[in-house]
Each structure stands twice: as C-alpha cells, then as structure tokens.
Design an enzyme around this catalytic site. Structure first.
Site, PDB file in Angstrom:
ATOM      1  N   GLU A   1       0.837  -1.154   0.001  1.00 44.26           N
ATOM      2  CA  GLU A   1      -0.049   0.236  -0.044  1.00 44.26           C
ATOM      3  C   GLU A   1       0.827   1.212  -0.061  1.00 44.26           C
ATOM      4  O   GLU A   1       1.990   1.195   0.130  1.00 44.26           O
ATOM      5  CB  GLU A   1      -0.948  -0.058   1.193  1.00 44.26           C
ATOM      6  CG  GLU A   1      -0.183  -0.002   2.706  1.00 44.26           C
ATOM      7  CD  GLU A   1      -1.234  -0.003   3.727  1.00 44.26           C
ATOM      8  OE1 GLU A   1      -2.045  -0.922   3.619  1.00 44.26           O
ATOM      9  OE2 GLU A   1      -0.923   0.390   4.907  1.00 44.26           O
TER      10      GLU A   1
ATOM     11  N   HIS B   1      -3.943   3.436   8.505  1.00 41.39           N
ATOM     12  CA  HIS B   1      -2.622   2.844   9.104  1.00 41.39           C
ATOM     13  C   HIS B   1      -1.685   3.742   9.359  1.00 41.39           C
ATOM     14  O   HIS B   1      -1.650   4.842   8.624  1.00 41.39           O
ATOM     15  CB  HIS B   1      -2.012   2.063   7.768  1.00 41.39           C
ATOM     16  CG  HIS B   1      -2.810   0.515   7.593  1.00 41.39           C
ATOM     17  ND1 HIS B   1      -2.654  -0.094   6.765  1.00 41.39           N
ATOM     18  CD2 HIS B   1      -3.720   0.058   8.624  1.00 41.39           C
ATOM     19  CE1 HIS B   1      -3.334  -1.253   6.745  1.00 41.39           C
ATOM     20  NE2 HIS B   1      -4.119  -1.096   8.076  1.00 41.39           N
TER      21      HIS B   1
END
Lengths: 386, 289
Positions: free
Chosen positions: B210, B248
């Site tokens: 990611e 995150h």
C-alpha cells in the site's frame, strides 16, 4: 497532528532554540501593539494556516511603517489563503504572527525525521535554505547532508560536527549551531515528533542562528503522553466532517467524488476507493470503521458519509473478521431508519455471520442493493451515479 | 511445509485475560493452535479456558516450553511486552496491537538487531499456516490448506479479501502473513519473500502493499535478484490524497515519496504480475499460478 508556526516557535523557545522577537495577533490592533513592542522596522506579518507556500499565496508580507502593519494585518486576517498545499478551496486566516524582520547573512535548512527503512533518526541539513528540500534533493543532492542516529545512543558531539562541517559553517558559529541541533533533537525525541523542520534556519548579520520558520508534525499514536500538545489542536484547520468522525474514533477523510463508502480495515478501504475509480466513478471519502466497530459506530459512520452533499450513492464493503456482519447490518438499518436515506446504497458483505447479516438487511424493507462480490458491488454502484 | 509457524508452534498469549486476548485465544485453540500459556502480570495461577496464566514470560517459558508469543497488550504498554518477550528469548513474537508510537518501535527495532527473536507486526492480523496453526485475528475458515501459494501483506481485511478469492479459485496457501500497517515494523516484505523462496512447498507468492514508505520498492529490488518463483502484486491507495494518513500509521504519501503509482511501476518494470482490478484478483492468480 499538525500545529501552527507560532505554536511551534513557542515550543522552540522552551528548548532554547532562537526565534525572532514577536507575537500572535487576532486583530490589526493587536498586531500594532506587538509591532510597538518590537519597536524596530521592518516587521514581517505571517498568516497562520496549516499549510506551506504561504509567501507565494500573499499570506506573508513585510511592513516598513506602523500604517503598513495595520493595513497588511487587516488584509491578511480573514483572507482566503490558497497555496499549493491547501487545495483549491483554500484556508481562512484567523491569526497572524507579527515578527521582527532580521538582517540575514545566510539561509540554511535543518530537519529531523524518523527513517522508516533503517529505523534510525535522521538529521537532514542543507546549505540551500529557503528552498523546497525535495527540489534541492533532485537538483543539487551534493548540498544535502544526511546524518543517521541510532535512537538507543542518541545525538553525540560528532554528529553535530558532521552537520556543521557539512554545512561549511565558520568555526565561530559551530558552538551555537551544535547547541541548536542538540536542543532540536531533544525536542524531537521528547515530544514524539514525526517531523521537525526549520526552513530557513538563518544566520543573521550579527552572527546569531535563528529559526525563521518552524514546522512540526506529531505522532498521533503518542499524543496520549503529550497532553500539552493536544491543547494546540486547531479544529478550524480540519474538515468539520472529519472532526465529527474523530469523536467516534472513525477514520474518515473527505474527498471530492460522489460515491460514499464505508469499509472495515484501512487497506481494504483504500482498495475499495481505487476500485470505485477503476470502474469509472470517484470516491467521496475514505472511511475505515475499524475492527472493533459496533452497531452504533456503523450508524455514525453512515450518517457522516450521507451528510456530504456531493454523495449520490453509497457502497458498504465489509469483510467480517472481528467485525461481525450481523452487527454491521443492524447498524446500517438503525442509521437508515433514523436518518432516512435518499440515495441508493450497495452493500457487499463477506465473512463472519454473513447469512445473518444479509437476512437483517433483506427483512428491513429498506432499499439496499446486495452484491455478492466486490466486482459486482463496484459495477452496481458506479452504474448508479452515471 | 510452511514458514514461521506450524504444528510445532507452542503459543503463549500476552494479555490473555483481556477481552480481545481471551476472544482470539479461544479462536486460535478452536483452529487447532497449540496454546500452552498466557501471561498477565498479577494474574499468575489463574486459568483462561484451561490455559494456565503466568505473571512473567520467563516463568511461562520455563513451565510450558512456549516458543511463540502473541501480544494483545494495549498500545501504551505493548513495547514493554515486546521487550519482555525478546529478553526471555521467545523465537517468534506476533504483535497484534494497533497504535504503538513510532519512537517506541524505532527503539525496539534497533534493540532487536542483536537478538535471535523475530517480530511480526505490530498493527497486524498475525500469521496463519492453514490447517496447522493460527496466530492472530484472521477468520480461519477463508483459508485453504495445502499450498502452494504464500501470501504477505501490509494489511488486515484486504488480506482476507485476497485470500478468500484465492480459496474460491481453489488455490491453497502455505502461509499467510500480515506484516502490519505501521511505519516501523518487525519482519518486512524481504524477510517473508526470502522465507517463501526457500520453502519447497511454496510455488508462488502474493504480495499486497500500500502507499507510504519504500518497502515495496525495496522488496522489488530483492525479488529481481533472489526470487525465482512467480509473484503477483497488488498495491492499495492509487486514489489516496497526499499528506494524509489513510488509517494505517504508515499509509501516507509524503511529498513525492510513497505513491501507489511508483510502487506499481516498480513492480511492473521487474516482471511482477500486478493486479489492478481487485474484483478479479482470484481469477488473475488462477491464470498466473
């Protein structure tokens, strides 16, 4: 978490890092009073917003007389400041920092960041102060000094010498620079920063090292042990929907599209946004309801998505692990009944208790479109907004 | 075969008496994991679902021979828990806890360099060898045992999505690892790729990355030089705005660094199969593997 320049400078002062004389003003009158106290011209007036590029956006101006202090402060306070970092919507300036303008001999760059790849604390210094550091790195990498510090050892005198020699500072300034750097490192560690940046760090004509600007980002995960920093939070700088979401521990970020979406897990949430785009629509937000969400969190998340006026359709994508599909379904039905949904919503659920979840949705009598997998969900929701 | 965990894993749970710890310990036992001990300071001598609880890890290891630890301790105390496990010589430490300060993890990472312990996470779903051992919070039933694909990912639910599609296409997994979404974590992509490359039963690898940092780019460099098995990659965050933390801790584009576009380009350039439509992930893997 970000803070304003003037707040960062307050913190610098506590750590004995020199800053120009000055103060913060909310009105032109207050600006004049501070200018009086400084008692020397020129004076620099700096609009305070959480974004860079303020100078180019007319948010920073020099005043040579008291009349100019008043007129400039009047103009900047309340202005909509648009810079490359604010986006086209810009930010309203509510405070100005009024500072003595110093005679500058040289401008340097100094920052400290944690390095993800090496797990070290890295000092970055450059002779090319006042410029964007990424630009310097691309065009004149030889002007950048990088020093890695093992956090278990901490900053040592030799690190400071490396930086000072790298910047080619005259010996008369080495001691002052070393103290500045050690204090900055101490501040970085004490306050769990993810960035401290002084650009420019000025060497004045009278041989003082002064932070003309200050940018600090704090680690959100560490704020629990820095209650004093929490008081610096400026809700005016944040999107109202994001502030609302943060009250319920929801990770919400507003975007400019028209497909609202609610997902559990940050990675899947990003991937869902990408999928909406891939199938020809634009995501209106990022929303991760997290793993420990209950019916109430889901309800709040749903309400927040729907209060964005651009949203024309919704997509709920849940892969139940810890978060059970039946709980999610209950939350969605509750929210829909309370708020009344006027837009079509596609729901895709998978994982723990999925049958029970689907049953709750279909028995609710509400107008949801159920998708059996991700592809179908993306196709259905993009068709709805076209 | 598998990597890192299998039938011989003897698991201890730090924070076993908490709500989350207890819930997932139960799920792990139900999956077949050999949970031998729990640790909660001050609650030594108690039992949680027949698992004996100890005050310290040293004590738990001496009495039960535990070789792996799973951590559910809250963020403010999690680093102390990790360090206690490292100091006691636990071989594999899996930290599920989300929200540990970066500065704490930086210290842990540097301290661990001179030890034999290996850390997975923090802020991760854990690790599972389907049919043998589950150390974490992932739904066990979506996995398909027997291999031949190894899965490594920075995400939680996105990994479940990917694994589920693999299983639906009748592609089993050797081991699935979530390395965690924080900027500083223990085991990284390269460690896992290396282990999968050396595992004879793993025939292909799925790598899910990611935005943020350069771990994917570094992994691509490693794949070019050392990985002979086929790799299918996926990167989340093509539509993520810059300078925003996307849930995150580590998912943030800073300046021009850490974009999904750059990671996808790096993967493609080195011959990795990149999946750009998550809706067709399983189908694509069925074609590649």
């Amino acid at each position: 978490m970000k803070i304003h320049e003037y707040q960062a400078k307050e913190l610098f002062k506590k750590y004995k890092i020199s800053i120009p004389d000055g103060g913060i003003a909310l009105t032109p009158d207050e600006a004049k009073k501070i200018a009086c106290k400084i008692g020397d011209f020129p004076i620099v007036i700096k609009g305070q917003i959480h974004a860079g590029g303020r100078g180019k956006g007319e948010g920073i101006k020099l005043a040579k007389t008291m009349e100019e202090v008043e007129s400039i402060a009047k103009r900047i306070l309340g202005m909509l400041l648009i810079t490359h970092q604010t986006g086209p919507e810009g930010k309203i300036v509510k405070k100005v920092l009024v500072e003595k303008s110093l005679k500058i001999e040289k401008e340097l760059y100094l920052s400290i960041i944690p390095d993800r790849a090496t797990a070290k604390i890295v000092i970055i210094a450059s002779k090319a102060g006042g410029m964007d550091i990424e630009e310097v790195a691309a065009k004149q990498p030889e002007k950048i000094v990088k020093i890695e510090i093992n956090p278990l050892l901490g900053i040592q005198p030799f690190h400071c010498r490396q930086a000072a020699f790298g910047l080619e500072l005259p010996p008369s300034l080495t001691r002052q620079f070393t103290l500045t750097l050690i204090n900055l490192y101490r501040f970085f560690v004490d306050y769990d920063c993810t960035l401290v940046e002084i650009n420019p760090l000025a060497i004045t004509a009278d041989e003082n090292i002064v932070a003309l600007d200050a940018k600090i980002n704090f680690d959100d995960n560490a704020l629990f042990r820095h209650k004093d920093i929490l008081e610096y939070r400026d809700l005016d700088e944040e999107d109202p929907l994001e502030v609302e979401a943060s009250k319920f521990n929801l990770n919400y970020i507003k975007l400019n599209g028209n497909v609202g979406n609610m997902v559990n897990g940050a990675g899947l949430a990003m991937a869902t946004m990408d999928l909406i785009k891939l199938y020809g629509a634009e995501p209106a937000n990022f929303l991760d309801v997290g793993g420990t969400a209950n019916a109430e969190t889901v309800e709040n998340g749903f309400r927040i998505i729907l209060s964005d006026k651009n949203v024309k359709a919704g997509l709920i994508n849940i892969f139940g692990g810890i978060l059970r599909c039946d709980l999610l379904a209950k939350g969605v039905v509750q929210a829909a009944n309370k708020a009344g949904i006027k837009i079509p919503v596609v729901i895709r659920m998978e994982g723990t208790n999925v049958e029970e979840g689907r049953r709750i949705l279909s028995e609710s009598g509400l107008n949801f479109t159920i998708a059996s997998d991700l592809k179908e969900a993306a196709q259905k929701v993009t068709r709805l907004v076209k | 075969m598998s990597i890192f965990v299998d039938k011989n894993t003897r698991l201890l749970v730090q924070g076993i008496t908490g709500k989350e710890g207890r819930f997932h310990t139960n799920k792990c036992i139900a999956y077949g994991t050999n949970v031998v001990a729990g640790v909660t300071p001050g609650k030594g001598g108690q039992k949680v679902d027949d698992v004996p609880v100890f005050n310290t890890i040293k004590e738990a290891m001496e009495n039960t021979g535990a070789n792996c630890s799973m951590i559910f301790v809250p963020a403010a105390f999690a680093v102390d828990a990790i360090l206690e496990a490292v100091d006691a010589g636990v071989e594999l430490i899996v930290a599920i806890t989300e929200g540990i300060p970066v500065m704490d993890m930086i210290k842990v990472k540097n301290y661990m360099k001179n030890t034999k312990s290996c850390l997975i996470g923090p802020n991760c779903p854990g690790i599972i060898t389907p049919g043998q051992c589950r150390v974490g919070i992932m739904p066990g039933h979506i996995h398909k045992q027997g291999g031949p694909i190894g899965v490594v990912s920075r995400s939680g639910t996105l990994t479940y999505e990917v694994v589920n599609q693999l299983s639906l296409h009748k592609i089993g997994q050797t081991t699935c690892i979530g390395i965690g979404g924080d900027p500083i974590n223990g085991t990284n992509f390269i460690d896992c790729l290396d282990a999968f490359e050396k595992d004879p039963d793993t025939e292909g690898i799925v790598m899910v990355g990611e935005i943020g940092g350069s771990a994917e780019e570094e992994a691509v460099g490693f794949i070019k030089k050392h990985v002979t098995k086929k790799v299918v990659g996926f990167i989340a965050g093509l539509t993520a705005p810059p300078e925003r933390r996307m849930g995150h801790g580590g998912a943030i584009i800073s300046g021009s660094c850490g974009t999904a576009q750059a990671k996808v380009a790096a993967m493609k350039e080195s011959g990795i199969y990149v999946c750009e439509d998550l809706g067709s992930f399983g189908k694509m893997c069925a074609e590649v593997f």
